[in-house]
Design a protein around this motif. Structure first.
Motif: not given
Length: 258
Positions: A152-155, A157-163
């Motif tokens: 889930g964290v990878e996703v 980060r990949a979408l650029g929305v983690l922060d």
């Protein structure tokens, strides 16, 4: 004629006695195996364990939880004999540490990650809800202990929305707890396993997005015979049954790859 009539019941008794003797032998050989089952696989394993018992007479006693916590418990001497992990790295580490039998490890399922909400229509078919921010809380399993949480964290980060969504994340100890957060409304949506929301013969609830496999590392779920189960025929039988067509059919029905 009298002799013939007298003989037939005796013959039937002999056959019946032999059949009962074989059944008794089967029951006498029946055993029990202690299984640590990744939380995402709890549903299909319940069905598989019932079928396994019916076919072999052996009983699979399951505990469910996060793979990371099972790893810690096995290191501490927990009495598990078989591990059905949510990844392939943990079984490899257990082999290297002498806590699992080498040569017995295999991938029993390939996991599918979904973004799910109990609310119909909240999660769109492209997962754009993550970028539009139309939610208050996002549930995720502990990424340090649960492979689906790490995915889930990878996703994100990949979408650029983690922060952007970090402050909205609520973390469960495992994927079952993450699912519970969403089911009870404590989180609007969450990353869970497809097997938890697309249950065979049960109506679908809410809305979800099947996350494209390119957005996260493949979730290869490995089974392994632990050293505590090395001399237990029931443990060996369970691992063999997991590779059988009936077990594979159940695994596939719950949305896993093979």
């Amino acid at each position: 004629m009298k002799r013939l009539m007298a003989w037939r019941p005796t013959a039937r008794r002999v056959v019946l006695t032999a059949a009962l003797g074989l059944a008794a032998c089967g029951l006498a050989g029946a055993g029990e195996v202690q299984v640590a089952v990744a939380a995402n696989f709890a549903g299909p394993f319940q069905k598989i364990a019932a079928d396994f018992a019916a076919q072999t007479g052996h009983k699979a006693v399951a505990a469910t939880g996060s793979t990371g916590k099972f790893y810690t418990q096995i290191q501490a001497g927990a009495p598990f004999e078989v591990l059905l992990a949510a990844d392939d790295e943990t079984p490899k580490k257990l082999e290297a540490e002498g806590l699992a039998v080498k040569g017995q490890r295999f991938t029993y399922a390939v996991g599918t990650l979904v973004l799910w909400s109990a609310k119909p229509g909240l999660v769109d078919a492209q997962g754009n809800v993550l970028t539009t921010g139309r939610f208050s809380r996002l549930a995720i399993a502990d990424p340090k202990a649960a492979p689906y949480g790490a995915a889930g964290v990878e996703v994100l980060r990949a979408l650029g929305v983690l922060d952007a969504v970090a402050s909205r994340i609520v973390q469960g100890a495992n994927i079952a707890q993450a699912h519970q957060f969403v089911a009870t409304g404590n989180a609007d949506l969450g990353f869970v396993s497809l097997s938890q929301v697309a249950v065979p013969d049960k109506p679908s609830i809410g809305s979800w997005w099947v996350v494209p496999a390119r957005l996260y590392t493949p979730i290869l779920q490995d089974a392994v015979l632990l050293t505590k189960g090395a001399g237990n025929p029931a443990a060996a039988a369970l691992l063999a049954y997991l590779r059988s067509e009936p077990a594979r059919a159940v695994i596939k029905a719950y949305g896993y790859g093979l």
